[in-house]
Design a protein around this motif. Structure first.
Motif, PDB file in Angstrom:
ATOM      1  N   TYR A  77      42.998  35.729  39.023  1.00 50.83           N
ATOM      2  CA  TYR A  77      44.063  36.126  38.099  1.00 50.83           C
ATOM      3  C   TYR A  77      43.856  35.580  36.693  1.00 50.83           C
ATOM      4  CZ  TYR A  77      46.549  37.392  42.369  1.00 50.83           C
ATOM      5  OH  TYR A  77      46.900  37.945  43.558  1.00 50.83           O
TER       6      TYR A  77
ATOM      7  N   GLU B 136      51.151  33.208  32.110  1.00 56.22           N
ATOM      8  CA  GLU B 136      51.991  33.748  31.040  1.00 56.22           C
ATOM      9  C   GLU B 136      52.473  32.630  30.106  1.00 56.22           C
ATOM     10  OE1 GLU B 136      51.111  37.094  31.401  1.00 56.22           O
ATOM     11  OE2 GLU B 136      53.161  37.509  30.759  1.00 56.22           O
TER      12      GLU B 136
ATOM     13  N   MET C 295      38.282  39.118  31.747  1.00 54.96           N
ATOM     14  CA  MET C 295      37.817  40.479  32.012  1.00 54.96           C
ATOM     15  C   MET C 295      37.280  41.034  30.704  1.00 54.96           C
ATOM     16  SD  MET C 295      40.392  42.419  34.506  1.00 54.96           S
ATOM     17  CE  MET C 295      41.109  41.686  35.977  1.00 54.96           C
TER      18      MET C 295
ATOM     19  N   ARG D 267      52.632  34.606  49.255  1.00 48.99           N
ATOM     20  CA  ARG D 267      52.950  35.570  48.193  1.00 48.99           C
ATOM     21  C   ARG D 267      53.478  34.856  46.945  1.00 48.99           C
ATOM     22  NH1 ARG D 267      53.435  37.897  44.641  1.00 48.99           N
ATOM     23  NH2 ARG D 267      54.085  40.011  44.127  1.00 48.99           N
TER      24      ARG D 267
ATOM     25  N   LYS E 249      38.965  54.738  27.919  1.00 48.38           N
ATOM     26  CA  LYS E 249      38.518  53.407  28.322  1.00 48.38           C
ATOM     27  C   LYS E 249      39.705  52.569  28.805  1.00 48.38           C
ATOM     28  CE  LYS E 249      35.315  49.981  26.481  1.00 48.38           C
ATOM     29  NZ  LYS E 249      34.446  49.632  25.348  1.00 48.38           N
TER      30      LYS E 249
ATOM     31  N   ARG F 288      45.994  42.255  26.435  1.00 46.17           N
ATOM     32  CA  ARG F 288      46.625  41.155  27.166  1.00 46.17           C
ATOM     33  C   ARG F 288      47.958  41.596  27.776  1.00 46.17           C
ATOM     34  NH1 ARG F 288      48.559  38.477  29.861  1.00 46.17           N
ATOM     35  NH2 ARG F 288      48.766  36.228  30.094  1.00 46.17           N
TER      36      ARG F 288
ATOM     37  N   LYS G 290      49.508  45.547  46.966  1.00 45.77           N
ATOM     38  CA  LYS G 290      50.827  45.178  46.471  1.00 45.77           C
ATOM     39  C   LYS G 290      51.427  46.223  45.537  1.00 45.77           C
ATOM     40  CE  LYS G 290      48.917  41.200  45.464  1.00 45.77           C
ATOM     41  NZ  LYS G 290      48.641  39.875  44.886  1.00 45.77           N
TER      42      LYS G 290
ATOM     43  N   VAL H 210      42.381  44.605  40.827  1.00 48.97           N
ATOM     44  CA  VAL H 210      42.182  43.160  41.004  1.00 48.97           C
ATOM     45  C   VAL H 210      43.512  42.454  41.275  1.00 48.97           C
ATOM     46  CG1 VAL H 210      41.501  41.017  39.850  1.00 48.97           C
ATOM     47  CG2 VAL H 210      40.071  43.061  39.633  1.00 48.97           C
ATOM     48  N   TYR H 211      44.502  42.714  40.429  1.00 46.79           N
ATOM     49  CA  TYR H 211      45.766  41.981  40.559  1.00 46.79           C
ATOM     50  C   TYR H 211      46.581  42.435  41.764  1.00 46.79           C
ATOM     51  CZ  TYR H 211      44.784  40.507  35.779  1.00 46.79           C
ATOM     52  OH  TYR H 211      44.194  39.993  34.660  1.00 46.79           O
TER      53      TYR H 211
ATOM     54  N   PHE I 181      50.611  33.448  38.275  1.00 46.89           N
ATOM     55  CA  PHE I 181      50.711  34.396  37.172  1.00 46.89           C
ATOM     56  C   PHE I 181      51.706  33.926  36.112  1.00 46.89           C
ATOM     57  CE2 PHE I 181      51.456  38.034  34.632  1.00 46.89           C
ATOM     58  CZ  PHE I 181      50.181  38.545  34.494  1.00 46.89           C
TER      59      PHE I 181
ATOM     60  N   PHE J  55      51.323  42.918  36.294  1.00 48.06           N
ATOM     61  CA  PHE J  55      51.826  41.886  37.194  1.00 48.06           C
ATOM     62  C   PHE J  55      53.331  41.992  37.405  1.00 48.06           C
ATOM     63  CE2 PHE J  55      52.997  37.958  39.061  1.00 48.06           C
ATOM     64  CZ  PHE J  55      51.983  37.791  39.990  1.00 48.06           C
TER      65      PHE J  55
ATOM     66  N   ASP K 259      47.912  43.117  31.330  1.00 49.76           N
ATOM     67  CA  ASP K 259      47.966  42.186  32.460  1.00 49.76           C
ATOM     68  C   ASP K 259      49.414  41.865  32.806  1.00 49.76           C
ATOM     69  OD1 ASP K 259      45.473  42.072  31.160  1.00 49.76           O
ATOM     70  OD2 ASP K 259      45.008  40.138  32.042  1.00 49.76           O
ATOM     71  N   THR K 260      50.192  41.570  31.756  1.00 50.85           N
ATOM     72  CA  THR K 260      51.599  41.218  31.958  1.00 50.85           C
ATOM     73  C   THR K 260      52.354  42.361  32.630  1.00 50.85           C
ATOM     74  OG1 THR K 260      51.549  39.802  30.003  1.00 50.85           O
ATOM     75  CG2 THR K 260      53.722  40.549  30.754  1.00 50.85           C
TER      76      THR K 260
ATOM     77  N   ALA L 203      36.269  44.345  28.116  1.00 45.06           N
ATOM     78  CA  ALA L 203      37.102  45.451  27.622  1.00 45.06           C
ATOM     79  C   ALA L 203      37.190  46.593  28.628  1.00 45.06           C
ATOM     80  CB  ALA L 203      36.574  45.956  26.285  1.00 45.06           C
ATOM     81  N   ASP L 204      36.278  46.621  29.613  1.00 43.70           N
ATOM     82  CA  ASP L 204      36.346  47.654  30.650  1.00 43.70           C
ATOM     83  C   ASP L 204      37.148  47.184  31.866  1.00 43.70           C
ATOM     84  OD1 ASP L 204      34.719  49.280  29.099  1.00 43.70           O
ATOM     85  OD2 ASP L 204      32.897  48.407  29.963  1.00 43.70           O
ATOM     86  N   GLY L 205      37.624  45.940  31.813  1.00 42.29           N
ATOM     87  CA  GLY L 205      38.383  45.433  32.939  1.00 42.29           C
ATOM     88  C   GLY L 205      37.494  44.912  34.050  1.00 42.29           C
TER      89      GLY L 205
ATOM     90  N   ARG M 155      40.088  50.654  32.365  1.00 47.00           N
ATOM     91  CA  ARG M 155      40.324  49.202  32.390  1.00 47.00           C
ATOM     92  C   ARG M 155      41.591  48.881  33.177  1.00 47.00           C
ATOM     93  NH1 ARG M 155      40.469  48.248  26.993  1.00 47.00           N
ATOM     94  NH2 ARG M 155      42.716  48.572  26.977  1.00 47.00           N
TER      95      ARG M 155
ATOM     96  N   MET N  30      44.360  40.030  49.346  1.00 47.47           N
ATOM     97  CA  MET N  30      43.518  38.857  49.529  1.00 47.47           C
ATOM     98  C   MET N  30      43.764  38.353  50.945  1.00 47.47           C
ATOM     99  SD  MET N  30      43.553  36.514  46.165  1.00 47.47           S
ATOM    100  CE  MET N  30      43.374  37.197  44.514  1.00 47.47           C
TER     101      MET N  30
ATOM    102  N   VAL O 228      39.116  38.328  47.975  1.00 43.44           N
ATOM    103  CA  VAL O 228      39.565  39.694  47.750  1.00 43.44           C
ATOM    104  C   VAL O 228      39.052  40.591  48.879  1.00 43.44           C
ATOM    105  CG1 VAL O 228      39.457  41.670  46.182  1.00 43.44           C
ATOM    106  CG2 VAL O 228      39.601  39.344  45.267  1.00 43.44           C
TER     107      VAL O 228
ATOM    108  N   ILE P   1      54.047  44.612  39.866  1.00 44.57           N
ATOM    109  CA  ILE P   1      53.749  44.133  41.222  1.00 44.57           C
ATOM    110  C   ILE P   1      54.915  43.287  41.736  1.00 44.57           C
ATOM    111  CG2 ILE P   1      52.262  42.556  42.541  1.00 44.57           C
ATOM    112  CD1 ILE P   1      49.914  43.532  40.772  1.00 44.57           C
TER     113      ILE P   1
ATOM    114  N   ASN Q 109      41.079  49.129  36.829  1.00 46.00           N
ATOM    115  CA  ASN Q 109      40.305  47.966  37.296  1.00 46.00           C
ATOM    116  C   ASN Q 109      41.207  46.739  37.432  1.00 46.00           C
ATOM    117  OD1 ASN Q 109      37.905  49.337  37.492  1.00 46.00           O
ATOM    118  ND2 ASN Q 109      37.160  48.726  35.470  1.00 46.00           N
ATOM    119  N   LYS Q 110      42.048  46.548  36.443  1.00 45.52           N
ATOM    120  CA  LYS Q 110      42.949  45.391  36.491  1.00 45.52           C
ATOM    121  C   LYS Q 110      43.934  45.506  37.655  1.00 45.52           C
ATOM    122  CE  LYS Q 110      43.015  44.054  31.605  1.00 45.52           C
ATOM    123  NZ  LYS Q 110      43.867  43.899  30.405  1.00 45.52           N
TER     124      LYS Q 110
END
Lengths: 296, 296
Positions: free
Chosen positions: B226, B35, B230, B24, A214, A24, A249, A225-226, B31, A31, A27-28, B232-234, A218, A230, A236, A34, A221-222
């Protein structure tokens, strides 16, 4: 750690619970990076004394931000939580003005070692030297315009820096919980390498190359996406990885190499350092009980 | 506004530039709400005086956080920027200790009206009353476990609250730039409804239902990306919208209705209020020049 009142110690220290929190936190961190990348490098905010006349503060602009924010957070008892580490030396921060939360004691805290492992100075170093220049690269072209090296948004940039640094610090010091959890699962495996200190052997016991591989996949991949583009409808837009820094970004490669070269190795250092002190102040009788468990 | 040093006023006030910043900001707001939703409702932090004995502060825990963070940000000149509005009354905040950035004067600022429109008290209200309960709903089941109403993480929750509130405040007060931009494009359309104050007519001139409808669709798409699950592989896990609150990281409906019921209407109020004062202190001769432009 998300210390939810009333949760049992065994649950909080389960590897599953810890892994979920680490995943988790990815993700934080992505972001927040970014968000930081919206502003220019602004090198001046990392230079000690660059604002000395105005601030009457000999550190950098960023260190002033850390000091001010951490002073307030210290009052709000942030650093009484075992997974929180300040960048400012604790003796320069005020005392909590509210009672600490009563938290379960999850970690072994020998008297001589306080406040446990703290690698924040190393986090600050790699973040300033490698990560900020990487994600704000001046060669980056955003929306067809070259990005400035200095956009004057010193407050906005440093505010995001503090948030990234705090998240990275939590992520990396979480290694202590990983170590405690793994130690309690099989103390007899660790004890010989602690009594006869062998950092390499301890690192070997906690390293899972498949899990690390792994993680990096991951993470990419994140970030894809983030940090991706878009369109105005929020759909996306598919962009090749190597184009993301220019069109999206964030620079994907900087995020992945940050974990590979800094976050994972520093976490391992925290884990090993924690283990090396895991038997400090532990009575011999307890150690013997653990060693007997090997054959039980 | 991302006041990039050296950018021309005309570029900063172009509707394209403003729209890109608003779009933006959606990412940032979504996000930050995700959080915040990691922590429980923690109703106690919104109750005035709940921590009075410990804090020696008669407001709520959240107001204490706002006061402390904004006191520091005021010193770092945050509120000298025309798109930044403090939640704490300005006369309770310290003066900037560094020189304000020299920013282009983008807005019309009549002497009698300072610091322009400020709807922060209304933002605070809807956020506390509607949004926090919505995204931390106790009926929500996360990872198979009921979410607590109070998890004791008051500092973490309030820190995120401050960040969400600051982003919402920037988003909504950005309406001033939208108004200024639209006014300068066709002042003669606005002037009659300002001289003979007609808020409804002004609102009509700036309202674009198609743009708003598109915004809500885009917002839902972003929240889906967002806030989605996801593995475990994202890899993104496909989840039906109505299951997102239970399985994902955020309640999609709360985010969309927040924009629909609060952010868009409050932005419109800011826009209209700005326009109503757009001719204060403007010489009659200038108004005549603008009106002549109609037929030019």
């Amino acid at each position: 750690m998300n210390f939810t009142s009333g949760a049992a110690v065994s649950e909080l220290l389960s590897l599953d619970h810890i892994r979920n929190q680490l995943i988790r936190l990815e993700d934080t961190i992505i972001f927040l990076l970014i968000e930081r990348a919206q502003f220019a490098y602004n090198k001046k905010i990392y230079q000690p004394g660059a604002f000395q006349d105005e601030l009457n503060f000999s550190g950098s602009w960023l260190e002033w931000f850390l000091f001010e924010i951490e002073s307030f957070h210290a009052k709000a008892r942030r650093y009484t939580s075992p997974d929180e580490h300040a960048f400012t030396p604790l003796d320069k921060l005020p005392q909590p003005i509210i009672k600490p939360q009563s938290l379960p004691s999850l970690l072994h805290q020998p008297a001589a070692k306080h406040p446990s492992v703290n690698v924040n100075h190393r986090i600050l170093d790699f973040y300033i030297q490698q990560i900020v220049p990487g994600i704000t690269s001046t060669t980056r072209i955003a929306k067809g315009k070259a990005v400035l090296e200095d956009d004057g948004n010193y407050g906005s940039a440093a505010t995001r820096d503090v948030e990234v640094l705090q998240a990275l610090s939590r992520r990396i010091h979480f290694g202590m919980f990983v170590s405690e959890s793994k130690f309690l699962e099989a103390p007899h495996d660790f004890i010989p390498h602690i009594l006869n200190p062998n950092p390499e052997a301890l690192a070997g016991l906690i390293t899972k190359p498949a899990v690390e591989a792994k993680l990096l996949i991951r993470l990419a991949n994140k970030a894809r996406v983030y940090g991706g583009e878009m369109d105005a409808d929020g759909k996306v837009v598919e962009v090749a990885d190597e184009e993301m820094a220019a069109r999206g970004k964030i620079d994907l490669a900087t995020i992945v190499s940050m974990y590979k070269d800094w976050v994972i190795p520093l976490t391992k250092d925290v884990e090993v350092d924690y283990l090396l002190h895991r038997l400090d102040d532990v009575p011999q009788s307890q150690i013997e009980v653990w060693m007997k468990g090997k054959t039980a």
